[in-house]
Design an enzyme around this catalytic site. Structure first.
Site, PDB file in Angstrom:
ATOM      1  N   ASP A 171      -8.096  -7.221   1.502  1.00 28.61           N
ATOM      2  CA  ASP A 171      -7.000  -7.678   2.485  1.00 28.61           C
ATOM      3  C   ASP A 171      -7.717  -7.339   4.193  1.00 28.61           C
ATOM      4  OD1 ASP A 171      -5.485  -5.024   3.848  1.00 28.61           O
ATOM      5  OD2 ASP A 171      -6.699  -4.507   1.879  1.00 28.61           O
ATOM      6  N   ASP A 218       0.957  -1.167   0.127  1.00 23.41           N
ATOM      7  CA  ASP A 218       0.237  -0.082   0.057  1.00 23.41           C
ATOM      8  C   ASP A 218       0.897   1.326  -0.051  1.00 23.41           C
ATOM      9  OD1 ASP A 218       0.931   0.136   2.549  1.00 23.41           O
ATOM     10  OD2 ASP A 218      -0.966  -0.396   3.577  1.00 23.41           O
TER      11      ASP A 218
END
Length: 372
Positions: free
Chosen positions: A270, A90
């Protein structure tokens, strides 16, 4: 990266994503390895016991410690961790937002103070990509401007304006780097913001779909809204997300969230929930959650879930796990995490099978009936 849609069942999709490091069958759940490791597990656990095809690592944490240049010295995340399958990283924006360490967003990036030593840093749309190039991650996420919910409409408007501006900077920078030979095996996903405002989400999605991202993510959910608001937002924005690219719902969530959002067309998920809950003694089963620390399990010689074939359920009893938890034995964290992640990975695998067989709605009905 190659992407193909194998089968649809309503809006639910079974797809295949091929990166330089693995073939990923969707729907997929990605275990979260915040600092380059899924808590209590190593690369062999992930590959040989769980058969995970992709995991997530966090740019914010790895940027601060050990630093991207050190990771690069070891051959990127794959060489550093010895997990030689796919990594998604990320941008670090969510951690800067959630840790609230003197964070300040401006039109060009995010100022934040390290939660480790108080040092000051500045993430920009290009700097977070440079960090992820060092990591060698297979899928890189762009920097986005995240807001907590509920949010003032003016703040939501500013969020999508910044997110679109940063997305354009990021994709242009990535294309330039590729021309110079950097990031050739790395893919980049855009992130759609807009809170629970359907018009804002639509505008942001349409703007990002005009850019040549390899995939698109829905960000800014599971940050204070209700489940119904989440589901309605995903359902509203999905028609405006290009169906020819992977769709990723960030930071979500519960088993129910996965089933509901697959039905709405999401491919990738996720969440820290399976490992965090494992460490706290909450284990997922086909019939709901159990609290293994409860005294009612002290004499229980059955597995966590009689329907589960994970390493933990095949070898250990509820009574033993209850003992390990009460004794604060570190082995408990590994065994519980292996079970919970096995549950999540097999949940999405079973959903995929149902989609391929055209039986997703039957699967959903059975999924909920076991929990009633």
């Amino acid at each position: 990266m190659k992407f193909q849609i194998d089968k649809t069942d309503g809006n639910a999709r079974a797809c295949t994503i091929t990166t330089a490091h693995s073939v990923i069958k969707t729907p997929i759940f990605m275990p979260v390895g915040t600092v380059g490791a899924v808590k209590s597990l190593d690369a062999l656990d992930l590959k040989e016991i769980l058969d995970a095809k992709i995991i997530l690592a966090n740019t914010y944490h790895m940027f601060l410690r050990p630093g991207s240049k050190i990771v690069k010295e070891f051959g990127g995340l794959h060489g550093f961790t010895k997990f030689d399958r796919s990594f998604l990283t990320d941008s670090g924006g969510f951690q800067a937002f959630s840790l609230r360490t003197n964070t300040k967003n401006d039109d060009d990036g995010i100022h934040f103070k390290s939660h480790i030593d108080g040092s000051l840093h500045y993430f920009t749309p290009t700097s977070v990509l440079d960090t992820q190039y060092d990591f060698g991650s297979d899928i890189m996420m762009i920097l986005d401007d995240l807001v907590a919910l509920p949010a003032d409409p003016k703040r939501v408007k500013l969020s999508i304006e910044r997110t679109i501006k940063w997305a354009k900077k990021a994709i242009n920078y990535h294309l330039q780097k590729r021309e110079s030979g950097v990031g050739l095996n790395q893919n980049i996903f855009g992130i759609i913001q807009g809170g629970t405002d359907e018009n804002a989400r639509k505008f942001c999605a349409q703007s990002l779909c005009e850019l040549p991202f390899d995939g698109l993510a829905i960000g800014g959910l599971s940050v204070g809204e209700t489940n119904r608001e989440m589901y309605d937002t995903v359902e509203a924005v999905m028609p405006y997300i290009d169906s020819a690219r992977p769709r990723y719902l960030m930071g979500v969530g519960t088993p129910e969230d996965i089933v509901e959002n697959v039905e709405r067309g999401v491919d990738m998920f996720d969440c820290v929930m399976p490992t965090r809950n494992a460490r706290n003694g909450t284990l997922f089963t086909s019939f709901g959650k159990i609290n293994i620390k409860s005294a009612r399990f002290i004499h229980d010689d059955t597995p966590i879930d009689p329907c589960c074939d994970c390493y933990t359920c095949k070898n250990y009893s509820r009574g033993y796990l209850n003992h390990l938890y009460r004794a604060r034995e570190i082995t408990f964290y590994r065994l519980a995490s292996l079970h919970n992640l096995h549950y999540y990975l097999h949940l999405v695998s079973d959903i995929r099978t149902a989609i391929l067989e055209g039986k997703f709605l039957e699967f959903k009905k059975d999924f909920y009936s076991k929990r009633s």
